[in-house]
Motif scaffolding. Structure first.
Motif, PDB file in Angstrom:
ATOM      1  N   ASP A  79       0.954  -1.191   0.189  1.00  0.00           N
ATOM      2  CA  ASP A  79      -0.025   0.320   0.252  1.00  0.00           C
ATOM      3  C   ASP A  79       1.141   0.764  -0.385  1.00  0.00           C
ATOM      4  OD1 ASP A  79      -2.717   1.303   0.680  1.00  0.00           O
ATOM      5  OD2 ASP A  79      -1.685   1.773   1.870  1.00  0.00           O
ATOM      6  N   ILE A  80       0.218   1.799  -0.980  1.00  0.00           N
ATOM      7  CA  ILE A  80       1.723   2.858  -1.194  1.00  0.00           C
ATOM      8  C   ILE A  80       0.590   4.500  -0.843  1.00  0.00           C
ATOM      9  CG2 ILE A  80       2.725   4.447  -2.524  1.00  0.00           C
ATOM     10  CD1 ILE A  80       4.154   1.825  -3.810  1.00  0.00           C
ATOM     11  N   GLU A  81       1.629   5.309  -0.137  1.00  0.00           N
ATOM     12  CA  GLU A  81       1.433   6.799  -0.293  1.00  0.00           C
ATOM     13  C   GLU A  81       2.450   7.895  -0.741  1.00  0.00           C
ATOM     14  OE1 GLU A  81      -1.077  10.000   2.481  1.00  0.00           O
ATOM     15  OE2 GLU A  81      -0.801   7.891   3.070  1.00  0.00           O
ATOM     16  N   LEU A  82       1.455   8.730  -1.710  1.00  0.00           N
ATOM     17  CA  LEU A  82       2.440   9.507  -2.522  1.00  0.00           C
ATOM     18  C   LEU A  82       2.396  11.623  -1.913  1.00  0.00           C
ATOM     19  CD1 LEU A  82       2.069   9.537  -5.956  1.00  0.00           C
ATOM     20  CD2 LEU A  82       4.358   8.861  -4.433  1.00  0.00           C
ATOM     21  N   PHE A  83       3.679  11.738  -1.240  1.00  0.00           N
ATOM     22  CA  PHE A  83       3.728  12.751  -1.113  1.00  0.00           C
ATOM     23  C   PHE A  83       4.116  13.768  -1.371  1.00  0.00           C
ATOM     24  CE2 PHE A  83       2.888   9.986   2.665  1.00  0.00           C
ATOM     25  CZ  PHE A  83       2.453  10.728   3.475  1.00  0.00           C
ATOM     26  N   THR A  84       4.392  13.250  -2.780  1.00  0.00           N
ATOM     27  CA  THR A  84       5.414  14.247  -3.612  1.00  0.00           C
ATOM     28  C   THR A  84       4.929  13.590  -5.305  1.00  0.00           C
ATOM     29  OG1 THR A  84       6.983  13.431  -3.877  1.00  0.00           O
ATOM     30  CG2 THR A  84       6.902  15.463  -2.674  1.00  0.00           C
ATOM     31  N   GLY A  85       4.900  14.119  -6.160  1.00  0.00           N
ATOM     32  CA  GLY A  85       4.840  14.459  -7.649  1.00  0.00           C
ATOM     33  C   GLY A  85       5.667  13.695  -8.598  1.00  0.00           C
ATOM     34  N   ARG A  86       6.067  13.412  -8.776  1.00  0.00           N
ATOM     35  CA  ARG A  86       7.260  13.074  -9.660  1.00  0.00           C
ATOM     36  C   ARG A  86       6.862  11.931 -10.758  1.00  0.00           C
ATOM     37  NH1 ARG A  86       7.693  17.212  -7.404  1.00  0.00           N
ATOM     38  NH2 ARG A  86       9.217  17.290  -5.558  1.00  0.00           N
ATOM     39  N   LYS A  87       7.368  12.827 -11.884  1.00  0.00           N
ATOM     40  CA  LYS A  87       6.784  11.349 -13.180  1.00  0.00           C
ATOM     41  C   LYS A  87       7.309  10.219 -12.876  1.00  0.00           C
ATOM     42  CE  LYS A  87       6.800  11.301 -18.065  1.00  0.00           C
ATOM     43  NZ  LYS A  87       6.613  11.974 -19.024  1.00  0.00           N
ATOM     44  N   HIS A  88       6.151   9.496 -13.097  1.00  0.00           N
ATOM     45  CA  HIS A  88       6.951   7.835 -12.484  1.00  0.00           C
ATOM     46  C   HIS A  88       7.076   7.728 -11.267  1.00  0.00           C
ATOM     47  CE1 HIS A  88       6.753   7.154 -17.189  1.00  0.00           C
ATOM     48  NE2 HIS A  88       5.612   7.245 -16.451  1.00  0.00           N
ATOM     49  N   GLN A  89       6.802   8.069  -9.623  1.00  0.00           N
ATOM     50  CA  GLN A  89       7.650   8.086  -8.757  1.00  0.00           C
ATOM     51  C   GLN A  89       7.486   6.817  -7.934  1.00  0.00           C
ATOM     52  OE1 GLN A  89       6.726  11.850  -6.299  1.00  0.00           O
ATOM     53  NE2 GLN A  89       6.813  10.191  -4.836  1.00  0.00           N
ATOM     54  N   ILE A  90       6.702   6.316  -7.819  1.00  0.00           N
ATOM     55  CA  ILE A  90       6.560   4.829  -7.489  1.00  0.00           C
ATOM     56  C   ILE A  90       7.252   3.888  -7.598  1.00  0.00           C
ATOM     57  CG2 ILE A  90       4.915   2.942  -6.725  1.00  0.00           C
ATOM     58  CD1 ILE A  90       2.748   5.012  -6.596  1.00  0.00           C
ATOM     59  N   ARG A  91       7.570   3.465  -9.790  1.00  0.00           N
ATOM     60  CA  ARG A  91       8.134   3.264 -10.512  1.00  0.00           C
ATOM     61  C   ARG A  91       9.445   3.403  -9.900  1.00  0.00           C
ATOM     62  NH1 ARG A  91       5.529   4.240 -15.844  1.00  0.00           N
ATOM     63  NH2 ARG A  91       7.139   2.391 -16.832  1.00  0.00           N
ATOM     64  N   ARG A  92       9.578   4.556 -10.264  1.00  0.00           N
ATOM     65  CA  ARG A  92      11.113   4.943  -9.592  1.00  0.00           C
ATOM     66  C   ARG A  92      11.939   4.914  -8.638  1.00  0.00           C
ATOM     67  NH1 ARG A  92      11.016  11.169 -12.204  1.00  0.00           N
ATOM     68  NH2 ARG A  92      13.441  10.954 -12.445  1.00  0.00           N
ATOM     69  N   HIS A  93      11.420   5.132  -7.447  1.00  0.00           N
ATOM     70  CA  HIS A  93      11.505   4.673  -6.431  1.00  0.00           C
ATOM     71  C   HIS A  93      11.698   2.927  -6.242  1.00  0.00           C
ATOM     72  CE1 HIS A  93      11.216   8.744  -3.911  1.00  0.00           C
ATOM     73  NE2 HIS A  93      12.010   8.732  -4.514  1.00  0.00           N
ATOM     74  N   ALA A  94      10.581   2.374  -6.684  1.00  0.00           N
ATOM     75  CA  ALA A  94      10.424   0.619  -5.936  1.00  0.00           C
ATOM     76  C   ALA A  94      12.084   0.379  -6.837  1.00  0.00           C
ATOM     77  CB  ALA A  94       9.606   0.248  -7.209  1.00  0.00           C
ATOM     78  N   LYS A  95      12.472   1.019  -8.202  1.00  0.00           N
ATOM     79  CA  LYS A  95      13.090   0.003  -8.939  1.00  0.00           C
ATOM     80  C   LYS A  95      14.768   0.524  -8.493  1.00  0.00           C
ATOM     81  CE  LYS A  95      16.639  -0.730 -12.269  1.00  0.00           C
ATOM     82  NZ  LYS A  95      16.079  -2.300 -12.973  1.00  0.00           N
ATOM     83  N   LEU A  96      14.784   1.991  -7.918  1.00  0.00           N
ATOM     84  CA  LEU A  96      16.036   2.260  -6.925  1.00  0.00           C
ATOM     85  C   LEU A  96      16.092   1.207  -6.068  1.00  0.00           C
ATOM     86  CD1 LEU A  96      15.196   5.909  -7.303  1.00  0.00           C
ATOM     87  CD2 LEU A  96      17.482   4.588  -8.127  1.00  0.00           C
ATOM     88  N   ALA A  97      15.265   1.015  -4.787  1.00  0.00           N
ATOM     89  CA  ALA A  97      15.211   0.120  -4.071  1.00  0.00           C
ATOM     90  C   ALA A  97      15.263  -1.362  -3.968  1.00  0.00           C
ATOM     91  CB  ALA A  97      13.703   0.315  -3.039  1.00  0.00           C
ATOM     92  N   GLY A  98      15.660  -1.472  -5.432  1.00  0.00           N
ATOM     93  CA  GLY A  98      15.766  -3.025  -5.596  1.00  0.00           C
ATOM     94  C   GLY A  98      14.181  -3.609  -5.472  1.00  0.00           C
TER      95      GLY A  98
END
Length: 161
Positions: A79-98
């Motif tokens: 379950d994910i909550e966004l606090f900012t709105g960067r393009k593809h933010q969830i997808r990018r953060h998830a990738k960076l986290a492995g």
């Protein structure tokens, strides 16, 4: 949701001003040790790609919080909550986290995408906007679609067996 120019302007300003609560469900690769956490890697306003998800150029703050809902053999449902709105933010953060989003054609691995397509007949992305809440001129508006798309739910359930 907007049916006229004034409504579109109003809603756009709410999103741009961070006055909309947005939650998503994401099916991601791998397992999580902790039940809750956050990703706060700064990101560029424009999307990066598989090899550079942060993006090139000036990076600005980005905050994504997650909570583990369930885990299968290979995947975790968040379950994910966004606090900012960067393009593809969830997808990018998830990738960076492995933990790339399952089925993500831009940030996922080509090998995983090929496996999902050929072995699991899965050709979707495991990311689902499930909740929006904002104040409208007439009060609070809440939109909720809690269930994952059927093909994502199927993949997760099959992986639990």
């Amino acid at each position: 949701m907007a049916t006229d120019r004034d409504s579109l302007t109003y809603l756009s300003n709410l999103f741009a001003g961070g006055k909309v609560t947005k939650r998503y469900k994401a099916l991601v690769h791998g397992h999580f040790e902790q039940a809750r956490g956050s990703w706060d890697t700064p990101l560029t306003k424009s999307a990066g790609g598989r090899t550079d998800p942060r993006g090139r150029g000036k990076r600005t703050k980005a905050l994504t919080r997650y909570r583990v809902l369930d885990q299968s053999h290979h995947y975790t449902l968040l379950d994910i909550e966004l606090f900012t709105g960067r393009k593809h933010q969830i997808r990018r953060h998830a990738k960076l986290a492995g933990h790339p989003v399952v089925g993500d054609p831009r940030y996922g691995s080509p090998r995983a995408l090929e496996f999902l397509k050929t072995q699991k007949q899965f050709n979707a992305m495991g990311l689902h906007a499930c909740f929006l809440k904002f104040r409208d001129k007439g009060g609070t508006v809440t939109l909720e679609l809690p269930d994952m798309p059927p093909e994502v739910a199927r993949l997760f359930e099959e992986d639990r067996a």
